[in-house]
Scaffold this motif. Structure first.
Motif, PDB file in Angstrom:
ATOM      1  N   PRO A  18      46.098  20.145  52.189  1.00  0.00           N
ATOM      2  CA  PRO A  18      47.030  19.683  51.216  1.00  0.00           C
ATOM      3  C   PRO A  18      48.593  19.950  51.403  1.00  0.00           C
ATOM      4  O   PRO A  18      48.719  20.902  52.125  1.00  0.00           O
ATOM      5  CB  PRO A  18      46.598  20.664  49.643  1.00  0.00           C
ATOM      6  CG  PRO A  18      45.373  21.178  50.451  1.00  0.00           C
ATOM      7  CD  PRO A  18      45.321  20.974  51.802  1.00  0.00           C
ATOM      8  N   LEU A  19      49.563  19.314  50.709  1.00  0.00           N
ATOM      9  CA  LEU A  19      50.975  19.616  50.679  1.00  0.00           C
ATOM     10  C   LEU A  19      51.078  21.148  50.220  1.00  0.00           C
ATOM     11  O   LEU A  19      51.968  21.660  50.654  1.00  0.00           O
ATOM     12  CB  LEU A  19      51.655  18.640  49.873  1.00  0.00           C
ATOM     13  CG  LEU A  19      51.991  17.310  50.835  1.00  0.00           C
ATOM     14  CD1 LEU A  19      52.612  16.365  49.617  1.00  0.00           C
ATOM     15  CD2 LEU A  19      52.813  17.492  51.901  1.00  0.00           C
ATOM     16  N   GLY A  20      50.634  21.444  49.094  1.00  0.00           N
ATOM     17  CA  GLY A  20      50.930  22.683  48.355  1.00  0.00           C
ATOM     18  C   GLY A  20      51.084  22.505  46.897  1.00  0.00           C
ATOM     19  O   GLY A  20      50.003  22.496  46.057  1.00  0.00           O
TER      20      GLY A  20
ATOM     21  N   HIS B  73      57.263   9.827  56.382  1.00  0.00           N
ATOM     22  CA  HIS B  73      55.851  10.190  55.663  1.00  0.00           C
ATOM     23  C   HIS B  73      55.101   8.970  55.227  1.00  0.00           C
ATOM     24  O   HIS B  73      54.015   9.128  55.767  1.00  0.00           O
ATOM     25  CB  HIS B  73      56.294  11.118  54.253  1.00  0.00           C
ATOM     26  CG  HIS B  73      55.042  11.963  53.982  1.00  0.00           C
ATOM     27  ND1 HIS B  73      54.418  12.888  54.847  1.00  0.00           N
ATOM     28  CD2 HIS B  73      54.170  11.869  52.762  1.00  0.00           C
ATOM     29  CE1 HIS B  73      53.369  13.278  54.203  1.00  0.00           C
ATOM     30  NE2 HIS B  73      53.050  12.783  53.110  1.00  0.00           N
TER      31      HIS B  73
ATOM     32  N   THR C  65      49.298  16.984  54.102  1.00  0.00           N
ATOM     33  CA  THR C  65      50.027  17.031  55.203  1.00  0.00           C
ATOM     34  C   THR C  65      48.956  17.561  56.366  1.00  0.00           C
ATOM     35  O   THR C  65      47.787  17.344  55.991  1.00  0.00           O
ATOM     36  CB  THR C  65      51.333  17.995  55.164  1.00  0.00           C
ATOM     37  OG1 THR C  65      52.005  18.000  56.284  1.00  0.00           O
ATOM     38  CG2 THR C  65      50.657  19.385  54.708  1.00  0.00           C
ATOM     39  N   THR C  66      49.504  17.820  57.548  1.00  0.00           N
ATOM     40  CA  THR C  66      48.568  18.536  58.636  1.00  0.00           C
ATOM     41  C   THR C  66      48.928  19.752  59.060  1.00  0.00           C
ATOM     42  O   THR C  66      49.938  20.351  58.830  1.00  0.00           O
ATOM     43  CB  THR C  66      48.766  17.475  59.822  1.00  0.00           C
ATOM     44  OG1 THR C  66      50.019  17.523  60.139  1.00  0.00           O
ATOM     45  CG2 THR C  66      48.482  15.871  59.417  1.00  0.00           C
ATOM     46  N   LYS C  67      48.003  20.387  59.727  1.00  0.00           N
ATOM     47  CA  LYS C  67      48.144  21.583  60.549  1.00  0.00           C
ATOM     48  C   LYS C  67      47.387  21.639  61.546  1.00  0.00           C
ATOM     49  O   LYS C  67      46.401  20.885  61.863  1.00  0.00           O
ATOM     50  CB  LYS C  67      48.055  22.951  59.590  1.00  0.00           C
ATOM     51  CG  LYS C  67      46.674  23.440  59.181  1.00  0.00           C
ATOM     52  CD  LYS C  67      46.877  24.518  58.328  1.00  0.00           C
ATOM     53  CE  LYS C  67      45.464  24.995  57.728  1.00  0.00           C
ATOM     54  NZ  LYS C  67      45.656  26.300  57.009  1.00  0.00           N
ATOM     55  N   SER C  68      47.891  22.270  62.728  1.00  0.00           N
ATOM     56  CA  SER C  68      47.351  22.319  63.860  1.00  0.00           C
ATOM     57  C   SER C  68      46.735  23.633  64.337  1.00  0.00           C
ATOM     58  O   SER C  68      47.108  24.507  63.916  1.00  0.00           O
ATOM     59  CB  SER C  68      48.410  22.075  65.075  1.00  0.00           C
ATOM     60  OG  SER C  68      49.010  20.508  65.119  1.00  0.00           O
ATOM     61  N   LEU C  69      45.436  23.439  64.609  1.00  0.00           N
ATOM     62  CA  LEU C  69      44.585  24.737  64.834  1.00  0.00           C
ATOM     63  C   LEU C  69      44.336  24.622  66.339  1.00  0.00           C
ATOM     64  O   LEU C  69      44.036  23.616  67.014  1.00  0.00           O
ATOM     65  CB  LEU C  69      43.242  24.642  64.179  1.00  0.00           C
ATOM     66  CG  LEU C  69      43.221  24.303  62.754  1.00  0.00           C
ATOM     67  CD1 LEU C  69      41.893  24.210  61.981  1.00  0.00           C
ATOM     68  CD2 LEU C  69      44.074  25.305  61.833  1.00  0.00           C
TER      69      LEU C  69
END
Lengths: 414, 414
Positions: free
Chosen positions: A113-115, A388, A400-404
């Motif tokens: 999520p964006l937040g 975007h 959005t994304t996050k990198s793990l």
């Protein structure tokens, strides 16, 4: 502490819980919202009537009053909308990309999520529920800032949605309404970078401009569409007439309706098109050549080429070729939706490459620029910005994304 | 017309040509730039020496003078950089998605340039060439706004690049330097929405804040990294020590260096880690328990937990479990890069899900948050915002999309 900061704090905390919920938990919350809205119709309509009475007293226009009004039928649509959002796939958690580096690091990019989303909108109270359900579905908390004229309705709708959430795993503080609708507080909201991850303005050009000009929080801009159709020399008669009529008249008040038609000067059916438009009640404003050739075409001013009429008015212009059409669109267009009607594939390629817009059409109506029509299920709005998201925005646009990165002790050498 | 508007107009026109060029044409332009920079070394170094002399006269710090200085070796790196960008695949023109709707409309989403990029940066003149080559590669025109102290160098570099473009199909107006480096003109540049599609600030926190606070043009924000490493109860001794040393000391001045280490209070090797850090010259600031247990640890203030030291200083804190670590990071982190060192998979999943940051690491150094290290070839910067691009940004981050819709006369029914 101000109402704004207090609610922003609560939303930020709620967003941390929301980000960890499963699709099932979020869908259950949406179903509870649908059921509770259905059960509380009388209360909602009664509160809406207070806004309506006040609006009539203040002399709001019939158009504005119509936007403000809730009815049992409109509530049906609102409730259906919530259930439809629940039925869509949840984009959160999707693994978008996964690769391994030569040093053995495994990298995953996942959707999150964006937040906290700040939604800024005008009179329509249906946006309150619509925005809340899209945000919940994607694990976002939402600060709703509607207009003063709809305050009773919005308070009622938010109260009912919060009540519904009490029986679910979604914190009721995931949805907050900013009841202080002053201009000053709105300006503070637009600069609340520590709490809000994005602002989404939904409404007229004035509202959007005010958000863009004053915000330091990133904005997902939706905006005006001064859309064009270029009818090329080889366009099929019937197809061109049907597409232009559809794009102008099927719903003139929306951003993907056509505002200017550029006609190749050697297209043989210009008279048929223009006379049909006139017969269907469209007011035509044309360049000098057209205005002198047709009694029902008045001469357009420079302003006309810039104008998003949002009404059964159309600017028309003869052009020498596809390049003149491209030049006109570059100068006056708003990078929303632009169409070419032609049987000439070379011109399609040239038009598609040279025109900078969110959506380009070959032999189709500009009216298809829409989340539902694109197959996205739900629509957040139509982005006219380039960062975007561009064009119709579905649920993915409010993630959005996050990198793990998975290692086994890797350190960086240089 | 002001220099700003005149150059903005030229760039907008140039961007329309740039968007239609092939990868080969753009790569040929980059190769010409590399060759011309190589040929014009004497001129560039001579102009750079004017900035250096002026800087020394004005008493710039040795660190700033070092950033400002160009040498033959640094020119080698700059020229190599241009050739490396030329060797990367061109993202423009890529078909990202393609689908057909039930009514027969075929929709393609393709990657296109953003248009005109405004690059705002500080002393280093290498950014001038670096930014210009990344923008050209992706078909974007670029307005360069460097600092006054590097004006001679930047003018020389841009003059040489423009000279190189004269022999190519890329218009030389695709690269413009804003020579008026006044604050007022910068403010006007940040609000030039009709000409600039995005602003990219590259520099310290002050520069970035100034752009974010004053811009109405969308910003690709790169920013501060207050990065954490959580050393869990089960962390392997050697791995934890090596990762923390690497993340703090391999290059302390960068945003992906670690600033706070959170140590599980039952991890058996805390003394080994802390003593090694001390022996390697790291100044340690700890919570009360650590400060009273170790003579070489001073007590941290509340400010320390917020601070991006960018120096061989490290804040250290004991925590009871992964949840306390997550809580600390949520409160003080800047959503850049956060790491967990553990052998406990459950804690990895919890950390990865609960911490909101661009990049999360398990058993690896935070120093890997970098375009090259991620395998992107080039790096525009590391995005700390959530819209458009998050984490290391490669060439794709300075592109957008457009949707091409192929019809056969479709009109919208409802």
């Amino acid at each position: 502490m101000s109402e704004l900061l207090e609610k922003a704090e609560r939303l930020k905390t709620a967003s941390q819980t929301l980000a960890m919920l499963s699709a099932e938990e979020k869908n259950e919350a949406l179903e509870q919202i649908a059921q509770t809205l259905d059960r509380e119709r009388a209360f909602i309509l009664q509160e809406n009537e207070k806004d309506m009475a006040q609006g009539r007293e203040q002399g709001l226009s019939p158009a504005l009053l119509d936007r403000l009004q809730l009815t049992n039928e409109r509530l049906d649509q609102i409730i259906d909308g919530v259930r439809q959002v629940a039925s869509l796939p949840d984009p959160v958690g999707e693994i978008i990309a996964e690769w391994t580096r030569p040093n053995g690091l495994r990298i995953q990019t996942v959707r999150v999520p964006l937040g906290v989303i700040g939604m800024v909108y005008e009179a329509r109270p249906n946006v309150t529920v619509d925005a809340a359900s899209l945000c919940l579905k994607t694990g976002n908390a939402v600060l709703l800032r509607g207009s003063t004229s709809a305050l009773h309705s919005n308070k009622a709708l938010v109260r009912v949605m919060k009540e519904a959430l009490r029986t679910t795993t979604v914190p009721e503080t995931a949805i907050e309404l900013l009841e202080d609708t002053s201009r000053e507080t709105a300006q503070r909201m637009f600069r609340l970078n520590n709490y809000l991850d994005v602002l989404i303005p939904r409404g007229g050009a004035g509202l959007i401009r005010s958000v863009v000009e004053n915000a330091t929080v990133p904005v997902l801009e939706t905006g005006v569409g001064n859309c064009h159709i270029f009818v090329d020399e080889s366009a099929e008669r019937q197809m061109a007439i049907e597409i232009v009529l559809n794009a102008k008249l099927q719903r003139p008040s929306v951003c993907n309706a056509v505002e200017t038609v550029l006609i190749h000067e050697r297209w043989p059916y210009a008279a048929d098109l223009l006379e049909t438009l006139h017969a269907r009640g469209v007011e035509l404003r044309g360049d000098q050549r057209l205005a002198s050739a047709y009694p029902f075409i008045s001469e357009a001013t420079e302003d006309d080429w810039y104008t998003e009429y949002l009404a059964p008015i159309l600017a028309v212009k003869l052009v020498a070729d596809v390049d003149e059409a491209i030049g006109h669109i570059r100068r006056y267009g708003t990078k929303h939706s632009e169409a070419i009607i032609t049987e000439n594939e070379v011109n399609v390629r040239r038009f598609f490459q040279a025109v900078d817009a969110a959506v380009l059409y070959h032999n189709a109506s500009t009216r298809f620029t829409d989340g539902e029509q694109f197959g996205y299920g739900a629509e957040i709005g139509i982005s006219t910005q380039k960062l975007h998201a561009r064009g119709p925005m579905g649920l993915v646009a409010i993630t959005t994304t996050k990198s793990l990165v998975y290692g086994t002790g890797q350190i960086r050498e240089s």
